[in-house]
Design a protein around this motif. Sequence first.
Motif, PDB file in Angstrom:
ATOM      1  N   ARG A 107       0.835  -1.203   0.000  1.00 53.30           N
ATOM      2  CA  ARG A 107       0.000   0.000   0.000  1.00 53.30           C
ATOM      3  C   ARG A 107       0.871   1.254   0.000  1.00 53.30           C
ATOM      4  O   ARG A 107       0.625   2.198  -0.749  1.00 53.30           O
ATOM      5  CB  ARG A 107      -0.925  -0.004   1.218  1.00 53.30           C
ATOM      6  CG  ARG A 107      -1.880   1.182   1.252  1.00 53.30           C
ATOM      7  CD  ARG A 107      -2.786   1.123   2.491  1.00 53.30           C
ATOM      8  NE  ARG A 107      -3.850   2.095   2.400  1.00 53.30           N
ATOM      9  CZ  ARG A 107      -3.707   3.388   2.675  1.00 53.30           C
ATOM     10  NH1 ARG A 107      -2.529   3.858   3.046  1.00 53.30           N
ATOM     11  NH2 ARG A 107      -4.729   4.215   2.572  1.00 53.30           N
ATOM     12  N   GLN A 108       1.901   1.266   0.836  1.00 55.18           N
ATOM     13  CA  GLN A 108       2.791   2.420   0.894  1.00 55.18           C
ATOM     14  C   GLN A 108       3.510   2.622  -0.435  1.00 55.18           C
ATOM     15  O   GLN A 108       3.627   3.745  -0.922  1.00 55.18           O
ATOM     16  CB  GLN A 108       3.793   2.273   2.042  1.00 55.18           C
ATOM     17  CG  GLN A 108       4.635   3.510   2.271  1.00 55.18           C
ATOM     18  CD  GLN A 108       3.787   4.740   2.589  1.00 55.18           C
ATOM     19  OE1 GLN A 108       2.802   4.675   3.324  1.00 55.18           O
ATOM     20  NE2 GLN A 108       4.160   5.883   2.021  1.00 55.18           N
ATOM     21  N   THR A 109       3.949   1.551  -1.055  1.00 56.38           N
ATOM     22  CA  THR A 109       4.600   1.640  -2.365  1.00 56.38           C
ATOM     23  C   THR A 109       3.645   2.218  -3.401  1.00 56.38           C
ATOM     24  O   THR A 109       4.029   3.064  -4.217  1.00 56.38           O
ATOM     25  CB  THR A 109       5.103   0.249  -2.816  1.00 56.38           C
ATOM     26  OG1 THR A 109       6.048  -0.223  -1.856  1.00 56.38           O
ATOM     27  CG2 THR A 109       5.730   0.283  -4.190  1.00 56.38           C
ATOM     28  N   LEU A 110       2.400   1.775  -3.381  1.00 53.92           N
ATOM     29  CA  LEU A 110       1.405   2.293  -4.318  1.00 53.92           C
ATOM     30  C   LEU A 110       1.151   3.785  -4.095  1.00 53.92           C
ATOM     31  O   LEU A 110       1.045   4.554  -5.059  1.00 53.92           O
ATOM     32  CB  LEU A 110       0.095   1.507  -4.196  1.00 53.92           C
ATOM     33  CG  LEU A 110       0.141   0.058  -4.676  1.00 53.92           C
ATOM     34  CD1 LEU A 110      -1.142  -0.665  -4.290  1.00 53.92           C
ATOM     35  CD2 LEU A 110       0.395  -0.012  -6.156  1.00 53.92           C
ATOM     36  N   ILE A 111       1.061   4.182  -2.841  1.00 53.06           N
ATOM     37  CA  ILE A 111       0.847   5.606  -2.537  1.00 53.06           C
ATOM     38  C   ILE A 111       2.011   6.435  -3.071  1.00 53.06           C
ATOM     39  O   ILE A 111       1.813   7.473  -3.718  1.00 53.06           O
ATOM     40  CB  ILE A 111       0.671   5.805  -1.014  1.00 53.06           C
ATOM     41  CG1 ILE A 111      -0.684   5.249  -0.563  1.00 53.06           C
ATOM     42  CG2 ILE A 111       0.806   7.283  -0.637  1.00 53.06           C
ATOM     43  CD1 ILE A 111      -0.847   5.168   0.944  1.00 53.06           C
ATOM     44  N   GLU A 112       3.228   5.984  -2.818  1.00 49.68           N
ATOM     45  CA  GLU A 112       4.412   6.722  -3.276  1.00 49.68           C
ATOM     46  C   GLU A 112       4.483   6.758  -4.797  1.00 49.68           C
ATOM     47  O   GLU A 112       4.806   7.799  -5.386  1.00 49.68           O
ATOM     48  CB  GLU A 112       5.674   6.104  -2.678  1.00 49.68           C
ATOM     49  CG  GLU A 112       5.766   6.298  -1.171  1.00 49.68           C
ATOM     50  CD  GLU A 112       6.831   5.430  -0.520  1.00 49.68           C
ATOM     51  OE1 GLU A 112       7.544   4.686  -1.238  1.00 49.68           O
ATOM     52  OE2 GLU A 112       6.937   5.493   0.726  1.00 49.68           O
TER      53      GLU A 112
END
Length: 135
Positions: A107-112
Motif C-alpha cells: 500500500r505504501q509503495t502504491l501511494i508513493e
Amino acid sequence: MALPGFTIGQAAKAAGVTRKAVRVYEARSLLPAAERTTAGYRLYDQRHVELLTFIRRARALGLRLDDIRDILAARDGGTSPCAAVRSLLDDRIAELDTTVAELLALRQTLIETRQRADDRTGDESTGVCGIIEDA
C-alpha cells in the motif's frame, strides 16, 4: 421404499456448504464415503452433516484441508486434537501477521508511486508506461 438420509444437496444446505465442497471433502477423505442408492445417488446421515459443519467452521478459521484431516484423524484415534489446533491457530495468526505487513508495505509503495505519477511533467515513455517502469 426410500432409504433414510440426506441427499447431497440437503446435506450441503444443512451444513452451510456447497455440493461441490461435499464432493471435495469426500474425495479428500475428510468425510466418510456416503451410502449409495441403487440409482447411485449419495445418501448422507446426521454424522456427515455434523462433520461438514465442523469442516466449514475450521475452514472459516483459515485451516487447510490437510490440517483438518489431521485433526479428524487424531480425534478418530482417540486423542484430543485441541493442543494441535492451538498450534495451528498460532501458525495461522503468524501467517496473517506476515500477510498484513506485506499488504501495508505494498500500500505504501502504491501511494508513493501514485504521488510520483502526479509529479511527472509528461506521460512520455520509451516503453509502455513510465509510471510503472520507474517504480
